[in-house]
Design a protein around this motif. Structure first.
Motif, PDB file in Angstrom:
ATOM      1  N   LYS A   1      19.661   3.387  10.546  1.00 17.79           N
ATOM      2  CA  LYS A   1      19.497   2.423  11.620  1.00 17.79           C
ATOM      3  C   LYS A   1      18.786   3.066  12.813  1.00 17.79           C
ATOM      4  O   LYS A   1      19.161   4.160  13.258  1.00 17.79           O
ATOM      5  CB  LYS A   1      20.875   1.894  12.046  1.00 17.79           C
ATOM      6  CG  LYS A   1      20.823   0.807  13.106  1.00 17.79           C
ATOM      7  CD  LYS A   1      22.216   0.296  13.422  1.00 17.79           C
ATOM      8  CE  LYS A   1      23.106   1.388  13.993  1.00 17.79           C
ATOM      9  NZ  LYS A   1      24.423   0.881  14.426  1.00 17.79           N
ATOM     10  N   LEU A   2      17.752   2.374  13.309  1.00 16.14           N
ATOM     11  CA  LEU A   2      16.974   2.823  14.485  1.00 16.14           C
ATOM     12  C   LEU A   2      16.335   4.188  14.268  1.00 16.14           C
ATOM     13  O   LEU A   2      16.110   4.931  15.234  1.00 16.14           O
ATOM     14  CB  LEU A   2      17.860   2.873  15.739  1.00 16.14           C
ATOM     15  CG  LEU A   2      18.369   1.539  16.290  1.00 16.14           C
ATOM     16  CD1 LEU A   2      19.349   1.792  17.429  1.00 16.14           C
ATOM     17  CD2 LEU A   2      17.223   0.679  16.774  1.00 16.14           C
ATOM     18  N   SER A   3      16.047   4.560  13.036  1.00 19.75           N
ATOM     19  CA  SER A   3      15.498   5.901  12.792  1.00 19.75           C
ATOM     20  C   SER A   3      14.133   6.075  13.441  1.00 19.75           C
ATOM     21  O   SER A   3      13.848   7.120  14.060  1.00 19.75           O
ATOM     22  CB  SER A   3      15.418   6.156  11.286  1.00 19.75           C
ATOM     23  OG  SER A   3      14.593   5.174  10.662  1.00 19.75           O
ATOM     24  N   ASN A   4      13.255   5.065  13.326  1.00 21.31           N
ATOM     25  CA  ASN A   4      11.930   5.177  13.943  1.00 21.31           C
ATOM     26  C   ASN A   4      12.017   5.202  15.467  1.00 21.31           C
ATOM     27  O   ASN A   4      11.323   5.983  16.138  1.00 21.31           O
ATOM     28  CB  ASN A   4      11.042   4.014  13.488  1.00 21.31           C
ATOM     29  CG  ASN A   4      10.680   4.107  12.024  1.00 21.31           C
ATOM     30  OD1 ASN A   4      10.655   5.189  11.453  1.00 21.31           O
ATOM     31  ND2 ASN A   4      10.406   2.967  11.401  1.00 21.31           N
ATOM     32  N   GLU A   5      12.848   4.351  16.041  1.00 20.34           N
ATOM     33  CA  GLU A   5      12.986   4.305  17.496  1.00 20.34           C
ATOM     34  C   GLU A   5      13.594   5.599  18.037  1.00 20.34           C
ATOM     35  O   GLU A   5      13.171   6.120  19.083  1.00 20.34           O
ATOM     36  CB  GLU A   5      13.835   3.100  17.907  1.00 20.34           C
ATOM     37  CG  GLU A   5      13.177   1.750  17.729  1.00 20.34           C
ATOM     38  CD  GLU A   5      13.261   1.270  16.294  1.00 20.34           C
ATOM     39  OE1 GLU A   5      13.866   1.989  15.467  1.00 20.34           O
ATOM     40  OE2 GLU A   5      12.724   0.181  15.993  1.00 20.34           O
ATOM     41  N   LEU A   6      14.610   6.103  17.348  1.00 21.81           N
ATOM     42  CA  LEU A   6      15.224   7.361  17.795  1.00 21.81           C
ATOM     43  C   LEU A   6      14.242   8.529  17.699  1.00 21.81           C
ATOM     44  O   LEU A   6      14.181   9.383  18.598  1.00 21.81           O
ATOM     45  CB  LEU A   6      16.467   7.652  16.953  1.00 21.81           C
ATOM     46  CG  LEU A   6      17.719   6.833  17.284  1.00 21.81           C
ATOM     47  CD1 LEU A   6      18.773   7.026  16.208  1.00 21.81           C
ATOM     48  CD2 LEU A   6      18.262   7.208  18.652  1.00 21.81           C
ATOM     49  N   ALA A   7      13.475   8.586  16.615  1.00 18.85           N
ATOM     50  CA  ALA A   7      12.491   9.665  16.477  1.00 18.85           C
ATOM     51  C   ALA A   7      11.420   9.573  17.557  1.00 18.85           C
ATOM     52  O   ALA A   7      10.985  10.602  18.108  1.00 18.85           O
ATOM     53  CB  ALA A   7      11.856   9.602  15.087  1.00 18.85           C
ATOM     54  N   THR A   8      10.988   8.338  17.878  1.00 17.63           N
ATOM     55  CA  THR A   8       9.984   8.180  18.936  1.00 17.63           C
ATOM     56  C   THR A   8      10.521   8.627  20.284  1.00 17.63           C
ATOM     57  O   THR A   8       9.845   9.341  21.045  1.00 17.63           O
ATOM     58  CB  THR A   8       9.546   6.711  19.008  1.00 17.63           C
ATOM     59  OG1 THR A   8       9.017   6.310  17.742  1.00 17.63           O
ATOM     60  CG2 THR A   8       8.497   6.516  20.077  1.00 17.63           C
TER      61      THR A   8
END
Length: 605
Positions: free
Chosen positions: A294-301
């Motif tokens: 969950k939210l992996s792309n947002e957290l990485a960004t």
């Protein structure tokens, strides 16, 4: 030539002040006719000539001070102020030359701070701004410069107030400086020299202070961004409004951690208007590492943005270290030499008056204050850089997947080794350095206290008519230096006698920042000393300063009687206990137990 960006009135003031005393070059091409601009290196020639003018002002005062010292070597003890001033003018030459040689590095630092420093933290439940840091920095710059200029220019006010032809520095001149206009020219030269001292040392130190405080403010912004990284990811996704509202309510009801940020005040984010960052796609992970997606792309960004910010700050700190480590070495060398000079002048003076002692204490206080400020700046930057790892622990990292945790390891690894300021790569600029120098200065302070007591004692003794009344006229000086037991002169107007019994034990501090923590338990007893003391064996304060032959010392008997009464009041046999203690101490000495053992051996043997 003038490549320095001067956006903003504060930075423009700093630039013009540096150029006023030839520390930085000035672009004269803008004032030349069009057909002369950029030709014959006229701007460079004019900058060199202007630098030589200020160099001449510095060197001519330095040469006159050296000539004064050479002429007064027979009365070397009276040259304390001249020696200190001579050394300050000696150090000013390499400091001004350093500012010229490292001008490009300073320009690069200022450009990095203007272009790459963040104006606010990432969006979250809370955020902080960089503007309060800038306001604090320029306020400190003004206070620093006012203090430096007042400390150097107040010497020039005394001759004006006295309305006499007296120069601030009583140094040798090859002509009669009391005649006009020679006096005015000499006075102007000394005033310009003091102005140069205040500007050179003040500007060089304040520029270092500004860089350190601004990077500390950026570490605050990074700390806030990392602590809010999960909230930032939810805001960038455009959803999770209910969860964000719940997090805001929990934040309002939670207890605030004091002193979380060094400069900035925390503001609550207006969630509908919060700035968003475009989310980028990350590479797919293997199935066994694809947990909590969950939210992996947002957290990485969001975390990549923090990593970029952290890399910029580390790069800035390394460039600042490369730029300022020669200046820090010169300042530490100046401070150490001045402290050694203070110690020498304190111990070598035979006729140490109260005014000379006050001058020594003043220079000691100013030198230690300057050392503390430099060490405080280095310690602050080191501690701020190590708070980055703590910020990640405040975030809900346990709810994040493998992509976030791999990136978090980069920040943790970089935060283990703090950024440092060093003196020519030899010694760190932190509180450990200050403690090391303070241990040396502490002995000097004890010496100053003893000397102050001797000066006051001599002054009081000279006013008392019955002092040394039993000594002949020819033997008075010899009697003062006798190595016999004497009474300690109390304060004529009374005072307070304090007895302190304390126990100190070290405390282990499991933290990566090196600290020294001690637990002290004190028991104090204060006794008022009356203004008029009736001595048991003397007619006045100083009668027993040189003891007569028929005087009997009963201090040991009085102590034993006191111990007997104390033990008896506790229900024991005071005399038997005291005799037993004396026999045991004589049979088995306690000198191997340090100072306490030596005191017990002295009392009971």
């Amino acid at each position: 030539m003038d490549r320095l960006p001067t956006h903003g009135p504060e930075l423009k003031i700093v630039t013009r002040l540096m150029q006023s005393v030839a520390l930085w070059p000035y672009d004269y091409d803008r004032h030349l006719p069009g057909w002369l601009r950029g030709r014959y290196h006229l701007s460079t020639v004019l900058n060199v000539l202007y630098y030589l003018v200020w160099l001449f002002i510095n060197l001519h005062i330095l040469v006159l001070h050296v000539k004064t010292i050479l002429d007064r070597l027979d009365s070397f003890q009276d040259l304390f102020l001249i020696l200190v001033t001579t050394f300050i003018y000696c150090v000013m030459v390499p400091v001004s030359l350093y500012c010229q040689l490292y001008y490009d590095k300073n320009v690069e630092l200022i450009q990095m701070s203007m272009l790459l420093f963040r104006k606010r933290s990432a969006a979250g439940i809370t955020y902080i701004k960089f503007e309060p840091t800038k306001q604090f920095v320029f306020k400190m710059f003004k206070m620093w410069m006012i203090g430096c200029m007042f400390g150097t220019m107040h010497w020039a006010i005394y001759p004006i107030l006295q309305r006499e032809k007296i120069l601030p520095f009583q140094i040798w001149y090859p002509f009669d400086v009391h005649r006009s206009p020679l006096y005015e020219l000499a006075f102007l030269g000394q005033v310009l020299g003091q102005y140069q001292v205040g500007m050179v040392f003040g500007l060089a130190g304040s520029l270092l202070m500004m860089h350190i405080f601004m990077v500390c403010g950026q570490f605050d912004i990074l700390f806030c961004s990392l602590a809010n990284v999960y909230n930032t990811a939810m805001i960038n996704s455009g959803g999770y409004k209910l969860k964000l509202a719940t997090a805001r309510i929990m934040y309002k009801s939670s207890e605030r951690r004091p002193n979380l940020y060094y400069f900035n005040e925390v503001h609550e984010e207006n969630l509908p208007d919060a700035p968003r960052t475009k989310t980028k796609e990350i590479a797919a992970l293997p199935q066994k590492h694809n947990y909590l997606p969950k939210l992996s792309n947002e957290l990485a960004t969001a975390l990549d943005d923090c990593i970029d910010h952290h890399s910029v700050l580390i790069k800035f700190c390394h460039k600042m270290e490369e730029c300022y480590h020669p200046f820090i070495m010169m300042k530490l060398g100046q401070i150490v030499v001045q402290l050694c000079l203070l110690v020498y002048m304190t111990t070598s003076q035979d006729d140490l008056t109260l005014m000379k002692l006050m001058n020594i204490c003043e220079y000691l206080m100013l030198t230690m204050t300057e050392l503390f400020l430099l060490c405080y700046l280095g310690q602050t930057m080191k501690v701020q850089s190590m708070k980055v790892g703590d910020a990640l622990m405040m975030s809900p990292w346990y709810e994040c997947g493998a992509a976030f945790r791999k990136r978090a390891q980069l920040i943790q690894i970089n935060s283990i080794h703090p950024v440092r300021l060093t003196a020519m790569k030899l010694n760190d600029l932190d509180f450990e350095t200050y403690y090391m120098v303070s241990m040396i200065i502490r002995s000097e302070c004890y010496l100053l206290i003893v000397l102050a007591a001797l000066v006051l004692n001599t002054a009081a003794c000279s006013q008392n008519q019955t002092c040394l009344g039993d000594v002949g006229d020819g033997d008075e000086l010899e009697a003062i230096h006798l190595r016999q037991k004497r009474w300690l002169t109390m304060i004529p107007n009374g005072g307070v006698c304090k007895c302190v019994f304390s126990s100190v034990a070290p405390v282990r501090w499991a933290h990566k920042v090196v600290r020294s923590v001690n637990l002290a338990v004190n028991v104090q007893a204060n006794y008022a000393i009356p203004a008029k003391i009736i001595w048991p064996h003397a007619e006045n304060f100083f009668k027993e300063r040189v003891l007569s032959a028929d005087y009997v010392d009963n201090s040991r008997r009085d102590l034993y009687q006191l111990l007997e009464r104390m033990i008896k009041s506790w229900g024991g046999d005071g005399r038997e206990c005291l005799l037993k203690t004396i026999c045991q101490t004589a049979e088995t000495p306690l000198h191997h137990n340090g100072m306490i053992g030596e005191i017990l051996d002295l009392v009971f043997t």
